[in-house]
Design a protein around this motif. Structure first.
Motif, PDB file in Angstrom:
ATOM      1  N   TYR A 250      -3.307 -12.142   8.404  1.00 57.10           N
ATOM      2  CA  TYR A 250      -3.218 -11.584   9.739  1.00 57.10           C
ATOM      3  C   TYR A 250      -1.973 -10.721   9.944  1.00 57.10           C
ATOM      4  N   ASN A 251      -2.177  -9.609  10.685  1.00 56.73           N
ATOM      5  CA  ASN A 251      -1.073  -8.790  11.211  1.00 56.73           C
ATOM      6  C   ASN A 251      -0.148  -8.216  10.135  1.00 56.73           C
ATOM      7  N   ASN A 252      -0.705  -7.885   8.988  1.00 56.64           N
ATOM      8  CA  ASN A 252       0.079  -7.190   7.963  1.00 56.64           C
ATOM      9  C   ASN A 252      -0.027  -5.678   8.168  1.00 56.64           C
ATOM     10  N   THR A 253       1.020  -4.973   7.751  1.00 56.24           N
ATOM     11  CA  THR A 253       1.033  -3.515   7.808  1.00 56.24           C
ATOM     12  C   THR A 253       1.484  -2.964   6.459  1.00 56.24           C
ATOM     13  N   GLY A 254       0.691  -2.070   5.884  1.00 56.63           N
ATOM     14  CA  GLY A 254       1.041  -1.471   4.602  1.00 56.63           C
ATOM     15  C   GLY A 254       0.864   0.041   4.635  1.00 56.63           C
ATOM     16  N   TRP A 255       1.928   0.771   4.284  1.00 56.59           N
ATOM     17  CA  TRP A 255       1.889   2.235   4.258  1.00 56.59           C
ATOM     18  C   TRP A 255       2.257   2.731   2.866  1.00 56.59           C
ATOM     19  N   VAL A 256       1.484   3.696   2.360  1.00 56.64           N
ATOM     20  CA  VAL A 256       1.822   4.383   1.122  1.00 56.64           C
ATOM     21  C   VAL A 256       1.771   5.880   1.399  1.00 56.64           C
ATOM     22  N   ILE A 257       2.902   6.567   1.169  1.00 59.97           N
ATOM     23  CA  ILE A 257       2.987   8.013   1.385  1.00 59.97           C
ATOM     24  C   ILE A 257       3.421   8.664   0.073  1.00 59.97           C
ATOM     25  N   THR A 259       3.816  12.456  -1.722  1.00 53.24           N
ATOM     26  CA  THR A 259       3.807  13.903  -1.506  1.00 53.24           C
ATOM     27  C   THR A 259       4.043  14.698  -2.785  1.00 53.24           C
ATOM     28  N   GLY A 260       4.166  14.014  -3.921  1.00 52.26           N
ATOM     29  CA  GLY A 260       4.332  14.703  -5.197  1.00 52.26           C
ATOM     30  C   GLY A 260       3.084  14.537  -6.044  1.00 52.26           C
ATOM     31  N   SER A 261       3.290  14.453  -7.347  1.00 52.08           N
ATOM     32  CA  SER A 261       2.153  14.317  -8.263  1.00 52.08           C
ATOM     33  C   SER A 261       2.415  13.216  -9.276  1.00 52.08           C
ATOM     34  N   GLY A 262       1.329  12.559  -9.689  1.00 53.11           N
ATOM     35  CA  GLY A 262       1.420  11.537 -10.717  1.00 53.11           C
ATOM     36  C   GLY A 262       2.084  10.253 -10.280  1.00 53.11           C
ATOM     37  N   ASN A 263       2.112   9.973  -8.983  1.00 56.17           N
ATOM     38  CA  ASN A 263       2.730   8.750  -8.480  1.00 56.17           C
ATOM     39  C   ASN A 263       1.706   7.613  -8.392  1.00 56.17           C
ATOM     40  N   THR A 264       2.198   6.375  -8.500  1.00 54.38           N
ATOM     41  CA  THR A 264       1.363   5.182  -8.337  1.00 54.38           C
ATOM     42  C   THR A 264       2.056   4.223  -7.380  1.00 54.38           C
ATOM     43  N   GLY A 265       1.367   3.814  -6.326  1.00 54.98           N
ATOM     44  CA  GLY A 265       1.929   2.880  -5.356  1.00 54.98           C
ATOM     45  C   GLY A 265       0.953   1.766  -5.053  1.00 54.98           C
ATOM     46  N   THR A 266       1.441   0.516  -5.062  1.00 55.84           N
ATOM     47  CA  THR A 266       0.589  -0.652  -4.817  1.00 55.84           C
ATOM     48  C   THR A 266       1.264  -1.583  -3.821  1.00 55.84           C
ATOM     49  N   ILE A 267       0.513  -2.012  -2.807  1.00 56.99           N
ATOM     50  CA  ILE A 267       0.979  -3.005  -1.842  1.00 56.99           C
ATOM     51  C   ILE A 267      -0.003  -4.163  -1.821  1.00 56.99           C
ATOM     52  N   MET A 268       0.519  -5.396  -1.990  1.00 58.89           N
ATOM     53  CA  MET A 268      -0.293  -6.599  -1.893  1.00 58.89           C
ATOM     54  C   MET A 268       0.413  -7.563  -0.947  1.00 58.89           C
ATOM     55  N   GLN A 269      -0.265  -7.929   0.141  1.00 59.72           N
ATOM     56  CA  GLN A 269       0.343  -8.796   1.145  1.00 59.72           C
ATOM     57  C   GLN A 269      -0.663  -9.840   1.612  1.00 59.72           C
TER      58      GLN A 269
END
Length: 281
Positions: A250-257, A259-269
């Motif tokens: 409940y009530n989790n917030t996850g942002w991935v931004i 703006t370049g190239s070849g990036n990898t972002g992971t959020i686990m909550q």
């Protein structure tokens, strides 16, 4: 065929006026396990007051609207979940679906069962595909594709869910929105080539947004379980980026931004059982 939302023993229950269960979404020990069940009130599945419109300009376009009585099995939910499911017939009343196609070789389909669902599909370009399936009450979806070779799929099961897909330009963009529950909202905005957005939400009052503008070959995945989680992915003006947001409870917030190239972002909550359900819907 009015439905109401109640909570019994940690389970979210969408019920008909007759008191029969329409769909349940159970939360046990902070881990949500979807269990689907459909029944018609008093064994009757009425249909009426539906509106469908198809407008095609171009060659070799195909479109279909289905707002008749049917069975929830048609939605193919079993391949989207590892959890038990039972399916019964459900009627169709006061639904509205519109399909507009401008170009060549486009394909679109809209299937709605329940009451007061709204679906709109607009395809401008060639060889685009759109499929919308909505079961329940008061669900809305809008798909607009302006480009070539794109694919957009929307499946919504429950009450008052909203899905929006807008492809401003480009080729080969794909989006898949799958929502089960109540008052969930999902939005995908794309411009570029070969971008992919995949959103699945189970529960109620989740919000998911994917923005992929001005780049190519970006990939975004959002999975949210239980209630009131918020996920946002922005992959604009870059290419070959990958973003994953997995949230349970409940009530989790996850942002991935990105703006370049070849990036990898992971959020686990969330708790481990809930995250396992999110990763294995």
């Amino acid at each position: 065929m009015k439905m109401q939302l109640t909570v019994l023993g940690g389970a979210i229950v969408l019920a008909m006026s007759s008191g029969q269960a329409f769909a349940t979404f159970q939360c046990k020990e902070k881990s949500c396990v979807p269990a689907y069940e459909f029944q018609c009130p008093d064994g009757k599945c009425p249909s009426g007051d539906n509106f469908g419109k198809i407008w095609q300009t171009g060659d070799r376009n195909t479109a279909s609207i289905d707002q008749t009585n049917g069975y929830a099995m048609d939605v193919g939910l079993k391949y989207r979940t590892n959890h038990p499911a039972s399916f019964w017939g459900y009627g169709s009343d006061n639904n509205e679906s519109k399909i507009f196609q401008f170009g060549d070789g486009n394909n679109a389909s809209s299937k709605q069962l329940g009451t007061e669902n709204r679906s709109g599909i607009v395809q401008s370009g060639d060889r685009n595909g759109s499929n919308v399936v909505q079961y329940g009450q008061g669900n809305t979806s809008y798909v607009w594709q302006n480009g070539n070779g794109g694919q957009a799929d929307v499946t919504q099961l429950g009450q008052s869910n909203n899905a929006n897909v807008e492809v401003y330009s480009g080729n080969g963009n794909t989006s898949d929105i799958f929502q089960v529950g109540t008052d969930n909202d999902a939005n995908v905005l794309q411009a570029g080539n070969n971008n992919s957005a995949d959103i699945s939400q189970y529960g109620e009052m989740h919000d998911a947004d994917v923005i992929q503008l001005g780049g190519n070959d970006n990939d975004a995945t959002i999975r949210q379980f239980c209630d009131s989680n918020d996920a946002y992915v922005n992959q604009s003006f870059g290419s070959n980026n990958t973003a994953v947001v997995m949230q349970s409870d409940y009530n989790n917030t996850g942002w991935v931004i990105q703006t370049g190239s070849g990036n990898t972002g992971t959020i686990m909550q969330g708790t481990a059982p809930g995250l396992y359900a999110a990763m294995n819907p």
